[in-house]
Scaffold this motif. Structure first.
Motif, PDB file in Angstrom:
ATOM      1  N   LYS A 240      37.482  41.720  37.667  1.00  0.00           N
ATOM      2  CA  LYS A 240      38.863  42.187  37.540  1.00  0.00           C
ATOM      3  C   LYS A 240      39.778  41.288  38.354  1.00  0.00           C
ATOM      4  O   LYS A 240      39.478  40.949  39.496  1.00  0.00           O
ATOM      5  CB  LYS A 240      38.987  43.634  38.027  1.00  0.00           C
ATOM      6  CG  LYS A 240      40.390  44.209  37.872  1.00  0.00           C
ATOM      7  CD  LYS A 240      40.456  45.660  38.323  1.00  0.00           C
ATOM      8  CE  LYS A 240      41.861  46.220  38.142  1.00  0.00           C
ATOM      9  NZ  LYS A 240      41.957  47.642  38.567  1.00  0.00           N
ATOM     10  N   THR A 242      43.901  40.594  39.576  1.00  0.00           N
ATOM     11  CA  THR A 242      45.301  41.033  39.667  1.00  0.00           C
ATOM     12  C   THR A 242      46.209  39.824  39.872  1.00  0.00           C
ATOM     13  O   THR A 242      47.280  39.936  40.467  1.00  0.00           O
ATOM     14  CB  THR A 242      45.474  42.038  40.823  1.00  0.00           C
ATOM     15  OG1 THR A 242      44.992  41.451  42.043  1.00  0.00           O
ATOM     16  CG2 THR A 242      44.710  43.316  40.550  1.00  0.00           C
ATOM     17  N   LYS A 249      49.438  44.648  35.093  1.00  0.00           N
ATOM     18  CA  LYS A 249      48.164  45.356  34.973  1.00  0.00           C
ATOM     19  C   LYS A 249      46.953  44.477  35.275  1.00  0.00           C
ATOM     20  O   LYS A 249      45.854  44.986  35.473  1.00  0.00           O
ATOM     21  CB  LYS A 249      48.035  45.947  33.566  1.00  0.00           C
ATOM     22  CG  LYS A 249      49.039  47.046  33.269  1.00  0.00           C
ATOM     23  CD  LYS A 249      48.797  47.639  31.894  1.00  0.00           C
ATOM     24  CE  LYS A 249      49.778  48.768  31.599  1.00  0.00           C
ATOM     25  NZ  LYS A 249      49.556  49.351  30.252  1.00  0.00           N
ATOM     26  N   GLY A 250      47.145  43.177  35.295  1.00  0.00           N
ATOM     27  CA  GLY A 250      46.007  42.297  35.521  1.00  0.00           C
ATOM     28  C   GLY A 250      45.102  42.247  34.301  1.00  0.00           C
ATOM     29  O   GLY A 250      45.514  42.554  33.181  1.00  0.00           O
TER      30      GLY A 250
END
Length: 311
Positions: A240, A242, A249-250
């Motif tokens: 994930k 960012t 929202k990344g």
């Protein structure tokens, strides 16, 4: 030692950056000198240092590295041809106590159609390693980034294998980014399960990572138990980011890959970790093979007897 890149009055320089950070439009070309000022602040000790020009890569802890030890993936341009040294090389340079010196380099982007149509980031740096008297070596990486157009990272899991590192059994996942774009502010988690189940046998997570353009890194995940068991497994990695370039929202990607641990690999790796040979397991395998061979011979003997009686 004090190391200062001289970024003022450079064409295409992003003035908000404290490193060489160039932003180009499609038709732009860079052809200019770069200067790094180095100072030895000591009053009584000299300092020796070396310099090298390297493509940026990703270390195994997911940090961008300029030491030249990592591997690149599908690079379109050779960074060492874009940035060259004017008057320094990788030989040892010495600064006397209180002495300052300017290190001169040159940056020139290609003039071909490939660069004209290029979109993405070229990232490398000047890697300075200093060693004061009777002290450990200290590295001073000075990044050089060329941004041109826009691109997106392409994250994939190339291969998975088991290995032994620091006397621990590990699962190594090779994570690649074969696009010319870097990714920052990443967190990633790796989980290994027995194939077809939710039984976790290895897991690890990291935060605050970075992935360089056109690079790869080895994500090491420790086995939860001391000994590895042969069998079929599935590696699952969640990454994930960012990074501001991805929006508010990344972005999150999921990578999955099956792999197998053979009996031979398990024996070799477990022996490295425990420093002992699993004799009980080996003897059991030998006995099993012996029983199978004995059974085959007995069946062949019975068949031969029957054939003899029939004649």
């Amino acid at each position: 030692m004090k190391v200062e890149p001289q970024t003022k009055n450079l064409k295409f320089q992003n003035n908000n950056s404290n490193f060489f950070d160039f932003r180009l439009n499609k038709q732009d070309q860079i052809n200019q000198d770069l200067v790094i000022k180095v100072t030895n602040p000591s009053h009584d000790q000299k300092v020796d240092f070396t310099t090298s020009i390297n493509q940026a890569t990703t270390s195994k802890v997911a940090k961008i590295s300029y030491d030249g030890k990592g591997k690149s993936v599908k690079n379109l341009f050779d960074f060492k041809q874009i940035v060259t040294a004017n008057d320094v090389n990788e030989n040892k340079i010495t600064l006397k106590p209180g002495e300052s010196r300017e290190l001169n380099f040159h940056i020139q982007t290609p003039s071909n159609e490939m660069f004209k149509n290029f979109n993405g980031t070229i990232l490398g740096g000047i890697y300075i390693v200093a060693q004061p008297n009777h002290a450990k070596k200290i590295a001073y990486p000075i990044a050089i980034r060329i941004n041109k157009g826009t691109s997106s990272p392409n994250i994939a899991m190339k291969k998975v294998k088991v290995d032994t590192t620091y006397k621990h059994n590990m699962v190594d996942a090779m994570i690649t980014n074969n696009h010319p774009d870097m990714l920052s502010q990443i967190s990633y988690k790796g989980t290994v399960v027995k194939k077809g189940t939710n039984d976790v046998v290895a897991k690890a997570s990291r935060v605050d990572g970075q992935i360089a353009p056109n690079s790869q890194f080895k994500f090491e995940i420790p086995w939860l138990t001391k000994r590895i068991t042969p069998g079929a497994y599935t590696m699952k990695v969640k990454i994930k980011s960012t990074d501001p370039q991805l929006g508010v929202k990344g972005e999150t990607c999921f990578l999955v890959k099956d792999f197998t641990v053979s009996v031979r690999d398990a024996i070799v790796l477990n022996a490295k970790v425990t420093h002992s040979i699993p004799w009980l397991f080996i003897i059991s395998v030998i006995i099993l093979f012996g029983l199978i061979i004995g059974l085959i011979r007995w069946l062949l003997k019975i068949r031969n007897r029957r054939e003899g009686l029939e004649k």
